[in-house]
Enzyme design. Sequence first.
Site, PDB file in Angstrom:
ATOM      1  N   GLU A 138      73.346  18.507  -4.219  1.00  0.00           N
ATOM      2  CA  GLU A 138      72.397  19.207  -5.075  1.00  0.00           C
ATOM      3  C   GLU A 138      72.922  20.569  -5.509  1.00  0.00           C
ATOM      4  O   GLU A 138      73.630  21.240  -4.757  1.00  0.00           O
ATOM      5  CB  GLU A 138      71.084  19.428  -4.321  1.00  0.00           C
ATOM      6  CG  GLU A 138      70.420  18.137  -3.900  1.00  0.00           C
ATOM      7  CD  GLU A 138      69.207  18.362  -3.031  1.00  0.00           C
ATOM      8  OE1 GLU A 138      68.333  17.493  -3.015  1.00  0.00           O
ATOM      9  OE2 GLU A 138      69.132  19.420  -2.358  1.00  0.00           O
ATOM     10  N   ASP A 187      62.388  16.204   3.059  1.00  0.00           N
ATOM     11  CA  ASP A 187      62.820  17.087   1.988  1.00  0.00           C
ATOM     12  C   ASP A 187      63.547  16.365   0.863  1.00  0.00           C
ATOM     13  O   ASP A 187      64.246  16.974   0.065  1.00  0.00           O
ATOM     14  CB  ASP A 187      63.693  18.210   2.536  1.00  0.00           C
ATOM     15  CG  ASP A 187      64.983  17.674   3.157  1.00  0.00           C
ATOM     16  OD1 ASP A 187      65.124  16.438   3.231  1.00  0.00           O
ATOM     17  OD2 ASP A 187      65.821  18.487   3.548  1.00  0.00           O
TER      18      ASP A 187
END
Lengths: 356, 356
Positions: free
Chosen positions: B72, B243
């Site tokens: 990410e 998450d």
Amino acid sequence: MFASKEVPVIAPSEKALIPFVSVENMMRLVHHIGIEKVLVELTDAVEEDFRRWEMFDKTPRIASHSREGVIELMPTSDGEIYGFKYVNGHPKNMADGLQTVTAFGLLATVSTGYPVLLTEMTLLTALRTAATSAMAARHLAPRNVRSMAMIGNGAQAEFQALAMKAVLGIQEVRLYDIDAKATAKTARNLANSGLTVTSCTSSQAAIEGAGIITTCTADKQYATILTDNMVGGGVHINAIGGDCPGKTELHRDILLRADTFVEYPPQTRIEGEIQQMDADYPVTELWRVIRGEAQGRRDDRQITLFDSVGFAVEDFSALRYVREKLKGTDFYQEIDIIADPDDPRDLFGMLQRAKD
Amino acid sequence: MFASKEVPVIAPSEKALIPFVSVENMMRLVHHIGIEKVLVELTDAVEEDFRRWEMFDKTPRIASHSREGVIELMPTSDGEIYGFKYVNGHPKNMADGLQTVTAFGLLATVSTGYPVLLTEMTLLTALRTAATSAMAARHLAPRNVRSMAMIGNGAQAEFQALAMKAVLGIQEVRLYDIDAKATAKTARNLANSGLTVTSCTSSQAAIEGAGIITTCTADKQYATILTDNMVGGGVHINAIGGDCPGKTELHRDILLRADTFVEYPPQTRIEGEIQQMDADYPVTELWRVIRGEAQGRRDDRQITLFDSVGFAVEDFSALRYVREKLKGTDFYQEIDIIADPDDPRDLFGMLQRAKD
């Protein structure tokens, strides 16, 4: 390199070290190989990746715009390797003695997420942009083109000229910039390149007899570097400078006469010359031409336009090229950017032991 | 640090050098300040930025998912400074002796696009995650809480316990992990922390009497670390492990009883515990509580839930904190990552001269 910041060493694990290519080492690597050879090999590397276009994760770049410019992250992945580039574009920087575009990039292993290369990409972006232009021109320019015009004689100019020389056999480059000093700088730098360099005082003069017209100007605004009446048939236009919303270089009438080739339509429709056109303005994806699935140049009188905005896959190609070329050299440093404790769950223990 | 890769120096310009904080230097910096002090100061830094929440550019993170994990990029900007973090999440890494999460981050000046800090962020992420949890708990936990449960005793566990001790005055931490070795590791690392450490053999036992229940497990799947009948009233749940899409830790019935607080709803609805709930499941943005615009804990019997997925603003806070703390220290190296020729248009000339 590290000024007086060297400190005693706590040896990090092997996995924690990744090769970092500084600007200095990138320059050494390029000279070690030879600039023109780098441009030829990069052109092939980019073409290889365009040929396997569908394997790449494609996301339009993530841009953070401000009044002064833009900062972008350009990620992609081929499923095995992940790459991204950080790049800014700040046209006003030049007046402050700073680079308009600076960049760095990273490769990582998809299966672990661990980085495997960190490198400067200001120079590398200049090289890959020129290589991408040469790759497009190889498929789109008129046959036996020997002369190119280079309009906008900034940081990208020499790289463009040398790539077209090395890949297409261009013999003459015709320079023009609104700032004569920029043209003089480019002419000086290309003096011993083997190219015939002609400095011109207008765009009109620069494009005379040129089979390739490259525009690469930096103003962040709708500009008209080329108007319709200037451009005859049988040329290939390589438009590089129009690469963000609100920034274009060509009059739309040229686009109406040209066959336009692009990297990734969703990005080019926002950022490229074609942002001036309707959403259904026809474009051909360059990778399809390279794969032989779409026609490139059709005839000698056609105007082809590569509306180039730069795409993450090109950076990926450049990064994997550098990674490959680093092997067996010492043109890198190893930096300790990954915390890699012996027991992966014991990050705190690693920190605690560093105190002792 | 740089093995045998040192090479003769071509001095880069001042502007071309940016401070780089290696893992080793991050550990030195943390010990120089003191871990608990870092956690307290980071908690304040994150809270400061949550207080000016509206100033930040907020984009959901840009994720590249693969079978093995995710890579990410998390960018943000407050208009003056731009920051981003590269972070991976690969649950299967642990079995291969690698970190599940590694990260690095960067700050740059918005007005020029020039980077000003590059740093490891594996350790820094562990610290800022714990600081963010402590900040939330400061506003949401029952008054005078003295005991916390820590379910999932991986890389984040000790940081969480110390942050809750330093910021809230927690005196006891009750540990549980499906792997007793992880619990033993955490207990060992916290042995001299001043906390009473109780190792438990079930979640049920761990949460007994705990006013804060922190869950931080790593499996990339819908898991149920806590079921509804386990959780009584008057607790604060700090859910960190859920998450990413497909990864949750709490039974949905708990969410139906709890008041849920989140960082950035568009991201949490995709990645957090609340991905199990309908799109209109009510949540409160934590920054509004901190600003006094929304209620935090209402009464002693309430279950509060901080459904934490991690957000770019927290990384920004951590990066600017490190940048500030570096001043006057030598806990960094200067790396030559920006090509900065004297004449910004003369990138090629810089390259050419490096040959001579």
